[in-house]
Design an enzyme around this catalytic site. Structure first.
Site, PDB file in Angstrom:
ATOM      1  N   CYS A 278       0.798  -1.240   0.000  1.00 34.15           N
ATOM      2  CA  CYS A 278       0.000   0.000   0.000  1.00 34.15           C
ATOM      3  C   CYS A 278       0.822   1.278   0.000  1.00 34.15           C
ATOM      4  CB  CYS A 278      -0.924   0.007   1.208  1.00 34.15           C
ATOM      5  SG  CYS A 278      -1.975  -1.443   1.270  1.00 34.15           S
TER       6      CYS A 278
HETATM    7  C1  UGA Z   1      -1.214   0.312   5.630  1.00 29.81           C
HETATM    8  C2  UGA Z   1      -1.961   1.235   6.626  1.00 29.81           C
HETATM    9  O1  UGA Z   1      -1.383   1.116   7.929  1.00 29.81           O
HETATM   10  C3  UGA Z   1      -3.432   0.871   6.701  1.00 29.81           C
HETATM   11  O2  UGA Z   1      -4.102   1.801   7.526  1.00 29.81           O
HETATM   12  C4  UGA Z   1      -4.025   0.942   5.291  1.00 29.81           C
HETATM   13  O3  UGA Z   1      -5.392   0.613   5.266  1.00 29.81           O
HETATM   14  C5  UGA Z   1      -3.272  -0.039   4.417  1.00 29.81           C
HETATM   15  O4  UGA Z   1      -1.881   0.345   4.375  1.00 29.81           O
HETATM   16  C6  UGA Z   1      -3.855   0.000   3.036  1.00 29.81           C
HETATM   17  O5  UGA Z   1      -3.781   1.041   2.388  1.00 29.81           O
HETATM   18  O6  UGA Z   1      -4.497  -0.963   2.630  1.00 29.81           O
HETATM   19  P1  UGA Z   1      -0.105  -2.106   5.770  1.00 29.81           P
HETATM   20  O7  UGA Z   1       0.592  -1.736   4.503  1.00 29.81           O
HETATM   21  O8  UGA Z   1      -0.755  -3.415   5.864  1.00 29.81           O
HETATM   22  O9  UGA Z   1      -1.242  -1.016   6.132  1.00 29.81           O
HETATM   23  O10 UGA Z   1       0.972  -2.086   6.909  1.00 29.81           O
HETATM   24  P2  UGA Z   1       1.497  -1.149   8.071  1.00 29.81           P
HETATM   25  O11 UGA Z   1       1.400  -1.927   9.304  1.00 29.81           O
HETATM   26  O12 UGA Z   1       0.964   0.204   8.084  1.00 29.81           O
HETATM   27  O13 UGA Z   1       3.024  -1.106   7.634  1.00 29.81           O
HETATM   28  C7  UGA Z   1       3.478  -0.345   6.522  1.00 29.81           C
HETATM   29  C8  UGA Z   1       4.922  -0.014   6.717  1.00 29.81           C
HETATM   30  O14 UGA Z   1       5.081   0.818   7.848  1.00 29.81           O
HETATM   31  C9  UGA Z   1       5.786  -1.241   6.962  1.00 29.81           C
HETATM   32  O15 UGA Z   1       6.924  -1.222   6.165  1.00 29.81           O
HETATM   33  C10 UGA Z   1       6.131  -1.183   8.417  1.00 29.81           C
HETATM   34  O16 UGA Z   1       7.427  -1.666   8.670  1.00 29.81           O
HETATM   35  C11 UGA Z   1       6.029   0.290   8.738  1.00 29.81           C
HETATM   36  N1  UGA Z   1       5.522   0.458  10.112  1.00 29.81           N
HETATM   37  C12 UGA Z   1       4.371  -0.140  10.472  1.00 29.81           C
HETATM   38  C13 UGA Z   1       6.250   1.172  11.005  1.00 29.81           C
HETATM   39  O17 UGA Z   1       7.309   1.730  10.662  1.00 29.81           O
HETATM   40  N2  UGA Z   1       5.774   1.290  12.276  1.00 29.81           N
HETATM   41  C14 UGA Z   1       4.622   0.686  12.663  1.00 29.81           C
HETATM   42  O18 UGA Z   1       4.234   0.804  13.841  1.00 29.81           O
HETATM   43  C15 UGA Z   1       3.889  -0.038  11.749  1.00 29.81           C
END
Ligand code: UGA
Length: 443
Positions: A278
């Protein structure tokens, strides 16, 4: 309400199961009959925490799956479009959206009862009203705003916690072309407690979705920019960010003195970059959309640029200790883009592993669940170890890329090794002094 969901990917299936669990009558439609049979027989085509149990509680009662789109649309009050919108480096590909809209419109031809078409897929502003609406109108011969409603209801589901995100939403964005369409969307979430409902236009709803992902991605790249600076001037970025987090506007202090730690702070930490299906896709799509509308989006371009550089930083850190990587035994710990999933899409780990192979290193990789997915990209260019022990036993260098909790035991695991391997911590998850040859992003 009777709801038809088109597309049973992770958004469609979680949405369908969640709405069914809250008492709506849901029919999930997919072109893939094997997938449909699997759902109807109690199976689950995707790996998502809690989804098997949720489906188990609704399949055969308030949820069924089918390939018959026309019948499902005709029987429903509302149809939600949950199909893929891949980004093809120029604009998002609306092929599946257009096809779904045309089939839904055709199914509605000759009917007179009120029906709302809702886009849940992530689409750039204007798509619902300028693309989906006209296709539905043309195929149905009916007029939107009269007997047809049209809306956009973005999803905010993070992989791995999608079920819990759906069942306990932060907000529901009901983007409708008129009040009735907004009411229909809001009505879907009546059973979800006291959740804030944002009533707005479809165009605003579309931009809310992109803005949410763009913000979180930008926070990560911002933190990485600071981390890279910190490391070049002998400052530890973790110390810097921990102190920044203590600003009460970022971590409010309650009347009883307890400090709240908002989830957003996890995005304000340096690391080896974001991944997943995403963030990168949505930010690139927004840049492309902005540029088309005369806005170059320089901040978001930097978000992407910084993120693309972070895997290279890991290799640079390794080179600080071992300049020549040719023939070196290197282990990459973690392949998934984040812990809790086997998804490797846009994972920095794959870029790092591929770069190491190109440098002539003998690369061993380990991830608790993502080997099958990673093998599709990395093939036999790397060795896949069955556990952390065997992955690290002969490594001269270990790169920690995904923050799986089990990697916290690495210091004990290598404590007796001589000479000690270099550990490059891409997630700053180990204490600096826990291994003797430590390097990390932001040090
Ligand atoms: C992301 C958004 O968080 C969701 O709200 C959204 O609905 C989704 O995209 C989407 O558009 O469908 P996702 O890609 O599943 O969700 O994963 P995240 O947990 O947000 O992680 C994305 C990136 O951020 C990862 O590379 C992760 O390492 C990083 N991240 C995540 C952090 O740096 N800190 C965190 O606490 C969580």
């Amino acid at each position: 309400m009777k709801v038809c969901i088109v597309g049973t990917g992770y958004v469609g299936l979680v949405t369908g199961a969640g709405l069914a669990a809250r008492g709506h009558d849901v029919v999930c439609v997919d072109l893939d009959d094997e997938r449909v049979d699997l759902i109807n027989s109690g199976g689950c085509p995707i790996h998502e925490e809690g989804l098997v149990e949720l489906l188990d509680s609704v399949v055969g009662s308030t949820l069924t799956a089918t390939t018959n789109l026309a019948q499902s649309v005709q029987d429903a009050d509302c149809t939600m479009i949950c199909v893929g919108t891949p980004f093809d480096e120029d604009s998002i590909d609306l092929g599946q959206i257009r096809a779904a809209a045309a089939s839904i419109g055709a199914a509605l031809r000759g009917r007179s009862s009120y029906h709302t078409v809702v886009v849940k897929s992530t689409v750039v502003p204007g798509t619902t009203e300028e693309v989906v609406g006209p296709i539905v109108e043309q195929a149905s011969g009916r007029t939107i705003g009269e007997s047809l409603g049209l809306g956009m209801n973005p999803e905010f589901l993070a992989e791995g916690v999608a079920v819990s995100d759906f069942m306990n939403p932060d907000r529901v964005v009901a983007g409708g072309i008129d009040e009735r369409s907004q009411d229909q969307i809001a009505g879907l979430y009546r059973g979800f407690g006291d959740v804030p409902i944002v009533r707005t236009t479809p165009r605003t709803a579309e931009l809310i979705k992109y803005t949410s992902n763009a913000l979180l991605s930008t926070l990560i790249s911002f933190s990485n920019e600071i981390a890279n600076l910190a490391s070049s001037i002998g400052v530890d970025a973790v110390e810097v960010m921990d102190a920044v987090h203590l600003d009460r506007r970022l971590s409010p202090v309650l009347a009883d003195g307890r400090r709240v730690t908002p989830g957003v702070l996890a995005f304000l930490r340096g690391g080896c970059g974001f991944g997943g299906s995403c963030f990168g896709k949505d930010v690139r799509a927004l840049i492309s959309f902005g540029t088309e509308h005369g806005h170059a989006m320089p901040m978001l371009s930097s978000t992407i640029h910084i993120n693309e550089r972070q895997p290279v930083r890991m290799i640079e850190l390794l080179r600080r200790r071992i300049p020549d990587l040719d023939g070196l035994d290197v282990t990459v710990l973690g392949l998934a883009f984040k812990p809790g999933t086997d998804d490797v899409r846009e994972s920095p780990a794959l870029t790092i592993a591929a770069m190491l192979v190109d440098e002539g290193a003998n690369v061993t990789v380990y991830d608790p669940i993502a080997h099958t997915q990673a093998r599709r990209v990395l093939g036999d260019r790397v060795s896949y170890a069955p556990d952390v022990e065997s992955a690290t036993e002969k490594a001269a260098a270990i790169l920690l890329v995904t923050s799986w909790p089990e990697f916290r035991d690495l210091p004990e695991l290598i404590a007796e090794r001589s000479p000690q391997p270099v550990v490059i911590d891409g997630r700053r998850m180990l204490p600096r002094t826990s291994v003797s040859e430590y390097e990390g992003i932001g040090i």
